[in-house]
Each structure stands twice: as C-alpha cells, then as structure tokens.
Scaffold this active site. Structure first.
Site, PDB file in Angstrom:
ATOM      1  N   ARG A 142      46.233 -20.512 -27.311  1.00 58.66           N
ATOM      2  CA  ARG A 142      45.232 -20.923 -28.535  1.00 58.66           C
ATOM      3  C   ARG A 142      46.009 -21.869 -29.431  1.00 58.66           C
ATOM      4  O   ARG A 142      45.516 -22.641 -30.324  1.00 58.66           O
ATOM      5  CB  ARG A 142      44.657 -19.509 -29.548  1.00 58.66           C
ATOM      6  CG  ARG A 142      43.723 -18.844 -28.487  1.00 58.66           C
ATOM      7  CD  ARG A 142      42.832 -17.917 -29.461  1.00 58.66           C
ATOM      8  NE  ARG A 142      41.758 -17.188 -28.800  1.00 58.66           N
ATOM      9  CZ  ARG A 142      40.726 -16.589 -29.354  1.00 58.66           C
ATOM     10  NH1 ARG A 142      40.631 -16.744 -30.640  1.00 58.66           N
ATOM     11  NH2 ARG A 142      39.904 -15.961 -28.670  1.00 58.66           N
ATOM     12  N   LYS A 165      53.820  -9.954 -30.927  1.00 59.47           N
ATOM     13  CA  LYS A 165      52.399  -9.610 -30.023  1.00 59.47           C
ATOM     14  C   LYS A 165      52.381 -10.632 -29.039  1.00 59.47           C
ATOM     15  O   LYS A 165      52.300 -11.871 -29.376  1.00 59.47           O
ATOM     16  CB  LYS A 165      51.365  -9.756 -31.022  1.00 59.47           C
ATOM     17  CG  LYS A 165      49.960  -9.537 -30.072  1.00 59.47           C
ATOM     18  CD  LYS A 165      48.590  -9.884 -30.996  1.00 59.47           C
ATOM     19  CE  LYS A 165      47.199  -9.912 -30.076  1.00 59.47           C
ATOM     20  NZ  LYS A 165      46.099 -10.149 -30.878  1.00 59.47           N
TER      21      LYS A 165
END
Length: 297
Positions: A142, A165
């Site tokens: 992304r 993450k």
C-alpha cells in the site's frame, strides 16, 4: 513510559461504524465492549481498516477518544497516527497520547516514496514528539516503500520505537528482524492468513481485520500460538481460512463490515471511494462464517 509494553495476542484493527454518513458512536461503543468481552487482547482504531483516509481530523480524534474511553483500560488501545505528512502524523500522535492511548501505529509514508533516511527522520520526528510506544506499520503493497531491517534497527535505538506491524507478506522478515533487533522487539503480523506461520517464527501477535468478525476465534488462536500449542492453533486456523480469504475478496474493511452486518452488530455503510461488498462476495463471506461456526447454515 515503558518501551516494551506487552502488545501481544489478537489486536483488532477496528472498523468505524457509520450511520447516515456520520460516526455511529453508540454502535462503536457496543463494538468495543463486544470485542473485549470476546477476548481480544487490544484494539487498533483509526487505521486504514477504520477508514482513516476518509475521516476528517476531527472525526479521527473523535473515534480515538471514544474507543479509549469505552475500553477503560481493560485492553491496550494502539491508535492509528499515520500520515505521509510528518507534521500531520505528529499532531495525530500527540492527540492520541493526550487522549490516553497506550501506543501508536504509524505507517511508513505512502505515495511520497521517501528514502530509508527519509523514513528514519519521519519516525524519529514522531518519536521525539511523544512519550508512548510506537509500532512501525510496514506495508509495502500500500505504501510502495519498504522499510529495511537496517532502518528498523536504527529506529529501535530511539526511546519510543517498540515494534512493527509487518504486512510485507514475507515470512522471512520476522526471523530477520528477530535476529537483528532481538526477541524484545515486538513483531505483530499484519496479515491474517499468514499470522499463524508468523507466530511460529517468533511473532508476538496479530493486528487483525478478521478479528472484527471472529474476535473469539482469533484470540483463541493467538493464545494457542503464544503457549506453543500449534496443534490447537491449527484447528482454529482450519476454521478461519475460508473467512480470511472471503473478507479480503474486496477491500477488507468492507468485507469485515459485511460480516458484522450479518451478525447484526453494525450497518455495512462505508465511505467513497469504497463500496459495500457485492452480493456475490457477501454470499462467500456468509458461507465462510457458517464454516467457522459464527452463523447457522
């Protein structure tokens, strides 16, 4: 400030419920309670799953405050504070800290395509502006940029950088990061389907989209993995695999909202440019929920 806050287990990347275009506060509060009562180990509001790109700054702050207030310290809240504008990321981070968040989720700057040094300086600026733990959100599919292990290691030397993450979809990274940064560096999977494998390589938990729909099963899977009961975890994975696939057939937050609608917990209203899932995808999600034991056939 404790850098190594134990962010572990199943942490839900929480959706933001809407009603007639506005934040549905009552439903959001009920969702927080249900998540905690179902065993989720933490909540992550106003990430991309929470539709942060289409929230105004005021709405972003409102959702953060509601979730922290409703959680009442029962589980940690890691508030989304990401932006490709460093000044904006600092403002979001400071607001979340003031509101009582236990941690921050800060994504690598998207679209701008900064260098490794640019990413380092971005995260350092956020680090220097707050006093609570920061989880780096590394998601090359992304954001286009991929933070290197070397850059992560440099950042881990700062006072507030506590973990990552990891949504690289590269399972080798958890081992490489563990080797370079040590076992205390918090590693959270950002991908539901591979979270079990991620845990086996040394992960500490998962920031999960599917946990919106199946919080109890996702939490139980993480508990099994953390105990080293991989046989038990695999049985739960077998129940969840179709749902992991189905939720992401279209944008994951729309899939998660549809699943929650089927459970009677929220409407599936989303903001453009996203749309509710198509009827065909909705049927796949329903079938996966039946397989998982979340709905009757």
């Amino acid at each position: 400030m404790t850098k190594h806050v134990p962010f572990t287990g199943s942490l839900t990347a929480l959706v933001t419920p809407f009603k007639d275009g506005k934040i549905d506060e009552a439903t959001l509060r009920a969702l927080v309670d249900w998540q905690i009562e179902s065993g989720s180990h933490g909540l992550v509001p106003v990430g991309t799953t929470g539709e942060s790109p289409t929230l105004s700054h005021a709405e972003h702050g409102e959702v953060t405050e509601i979730v922290i207030d409703q959680a009442k310290g029962r589980v940690p809240v890691i508030a989304g504070a990401g932006s490709n504008n460093t000044t904006e990321a600092i403002a979001l981070a400071r607001h979340a800290e003031k509101a009582g968040a236990q941690g921050l989720l800060v994504v690598t700057p998207y679209y701008n395509k900064p260098t490794q040094e640019g990413m380092y300086q971005h995260f350092k600026a956020v680090n220097d502006a707050v006093g609570i733990p920061i989880i780096i959100y590394n998601i090359p599919p992304r954001s286009v940029v991929d933070m290197s292990v070397e850059t992560m290691k440099r950042l881990y030397e700062l006072k507030n950088i506590a973990g990552v993450k990891d949504a690289t979809a590269n399972l080798a990274r958890v081992s490489q990061q563990r080797h370079a940064l040590g076992p205390d560096f918090i590693q959270l999977s950002g991908e539901d389907m591979t979270a079990l494998a991620y845990m086996a390589a040394g992960g500490h938990g998962c920031i999960s989209v599917v946990a919106n729909v199946a919080p109890k099963l996702c939490a139980e899977l993480m508990v099994c993995a953390l105990k080293g009961d991989y046989a038990g975890a695999l049985k739960l994975q077998d129940r969840l695999v179709p749902l992991h696939d189905a939720v992401f057939k279209e944008p994951g937050l729309a899939g998660a909202k549809h699943g929650l609608k089927l459970l009677g917990r929220i409407s599936e209203e989303v903001r453009l440019p996203l749309l509710p899932v198509t009827p065909a995808t909705g049927e796949v999600i329903r079938g996966a929920m039946v397989h998982a034991g979340l709905l009757n056939a």
